[in-house]
Design a protein around this motif. Structure first.
Motif, short mmCIF file in Angstrom:
data_model
loop_
_atom_site.label_atom_id
_atom_site.label_comp_id
_atom_site.label_asym_id
_atom_site.label_seq_id
_atom_site.Cartn_x
_atom_site.Cartn_y
_atom_site.Cartn_z
N GLU A 159 -0.69 11.36 6.94
CA GLU A 159 -1.79 11.52 7.74
C GLU A 159 -1.79 10.66 8.91
O GLU A 159 -1.88 11.55 10.10
N GLN A 171 0.82 -1.14 0.17
CA GLN A 171 0.13 -0.12 0.11
C GLN A 171 0.92 1.29 0.04
O GLN A 171 0.41 2.28 -0.34
N TYR A 172 2.11 0.99 0.39
CA TYR A 172 2.83 2.41 0.27
C TYR A 172 3.92 2.56 -0.73
O TYR A 172 4.46 3.37 -1.15
N GLY A 194 2.23 3.17 -3.83
CA GLY A 194 1.48 4.40 -4.64
C GLY A 194 1.25 5.56 -3.89
O GLY A 194 1.44 5.61 -2.52
N ASN A 195 0.92 6.69 -4.39
CA ASN A 195 0.68 8.08 -3.85
C ASN A 195 -0.50 7.79 -2.89
O ASN A 195 -0.10 8.46 -1.88
N GLU A 196 -1.45 7.45 -3.06
CA GLU A 196 -2.53 7.25 -2.06
C GLU A 196 -2.00 6.87 -0.81
O GLU A 196 -2.34 7.41 0.32
N GLY A 197 -1.18 5.66 -0.68
CA GLY A 197 -0.73 5.12 0.33
C GLY A 197 0.29 6.00 1.06
O GLY A 197 0.32 6.11 2.39
N ARG A 198 1.01 6.82 0.38
CA ARG A 198 2.13 7.42 0.89
C ARG A 198 1.31 8.83 1.67
O ARG A 198 1.78 9.19 2.62
N VAL A 199 0.37 9.37 0.95
CA VAL A 199 -0.53 10.57 1.51
C VAL A 199 -1.08 10.01 2.87
O VAL A 199 -0.96 10.53 3.95
N GLN A 200 -1.55 8.73 2.87
CA GLN A 200 -2.26 8.18 4.05
C GLN A 200 -1.07 8.06 5.19
O GLN A 200 -1.28 8.17 6.44
#
Ligand code: SF4
Ligand code: SF4
Length: 298
Positions: A192, A180-181, A183-189
């Motif tokens: 957060e 999950q880390y 891609g961009n989405e996982g990195r933004v998460q």
């Protein structure tokens, strides 16, 4: 000093030649392969029982710093193993910060209040920056602890919070062993989640796994023939690959980068000034740096 390219491994495969731009960055393996934990993805198989690269003598570190300064180095990194196992680590930090910015790669497990206060004082008194790179493999114990060991997530966060309270905002370093880390989405998460954990200005560096060392057993080895060939590099790639402008010093000699110190044939010479030549990228790990545009720098 020879100007011919030095292969970065003993492999018979012929790889592309990477030019050397000058010594911008010096990595110092101050504690060699000695670490207080033994992560399952460690690409140099560090651990409490691995002293194949022993802890460096304080004077050897100071000598390497002096030699690098004479060669115009711009940035220094301390790594290991775990750098805070070095008995004179604060003396080494102080000596380095007189001349250059410093990053220290740590698992944060040994960062007590006294050490953090000492680091903060040295950072305040220096004209150069001091960054602490804190390794962690997720934002929960469930993600991190199977890789780094039982209860390490809680203890890493305690060490990172101590740094933060002393005014040193750590750079969390995350090896992307969890899909999950990637891609961009996982990195933004991830960012957060760090805010929720109390780091309101989170800094993160994601690094790809290298399929060597202990990671060969956890995630699998590079497949046979997975190597770069002459012509694979793009023009000017030495600007991007860190080994176009860095060298790594351990107690056993000088290496092209911090990734390959346990690999057969990677040792280049005893002295830094004998290694400032082009290298031949003939190790499978070089494909990861090339494909990802990766550098270990902060
Ligand atoms: S990844 Fe870092 S903390 Fe983990 S064993 Fe290797 S050197 Fe030690
Ligand atoms: S592993 Fe990466 S940094 Fe090391 S020599 Fe190969 S390309 Fe350079």
């Amino acid at each position: 000093m020879s100007n011919s390219a030095i292969p970065v491994s003993s492999s018979a495969h012929r790889g592309p030649t990477l030019g050397f731009r000058g010594l911008d960055v010096l990595w110092l393996q101050v504690t060699g392969t000695v670490c207080n934990i033994a992560c399952t993805h460690c690409f140099i198989t560090c651990g409490p029982k691995n002293d194949s690269h022993p802890i460096m003598e304080t004077q050897s570190v100071l000598d390497a710093l002096e030699q690098a300064r004479g060669l115009g180095v711009k940035e220094i990194y301390f790594t290991g193993g775990e750098p805070f196992l070095h008995p004179e680590i604060l003396k080494l930090v102080e000596a380095t910060l007189v001349h250059a910015p410093l990053s220290i790669l740590t698992n944060a497990l040994l960062l007590d209040d006294e050490t953090c206060a000492g680091l903060a004082r040295l950072e305040r008194n220096s004209r150069y920056s001091l960054d602490l790179r804190v390794s962690v493999d997720g934002t929960t114990a469930e993600e991190n602890d199977p890789i780094r060991g039982r209860h390490t997530f809680r203890r890493i966060m305690e060490g990172a919070h101590r740094l933060y309270r002393h005014g040193l905002n750590p750079v969390f370093t995350v090896t992307t062993v969890h899909a999950q880390y990637e891609g961009n989405e996982g990195r933004v998460q991830f960012l957060e989640s760090l805010r929720e954990l109390g780091f309101d200005r989170p800094r993160v560096k994601f690094i790809p796994p290298f399929h060597i060392g202990r990671e060969e057993e956890r995630g699998g080895a590079y497949p046979p023939g997975f190597q770069l060939s002459p012509g694979d590099l793009f023009e000017g790639e030495e600007q991007y690959l860190q080994c176009g402008s860095c060298r790594t010093v351990t107690a056993k000699g000088v290496y092209p980068c911090p990734i390959l110190i346990e690999e057969d044939g990677a040792r280049m010479a005893s002295e830094i000034h004998d290694t400032l030549v082009p290298i031949e990228l003939n190790h499978p790990a070089c494909t990861t740096c090339h494909a990802e545009g990766f550098s270990c720098r902060t």
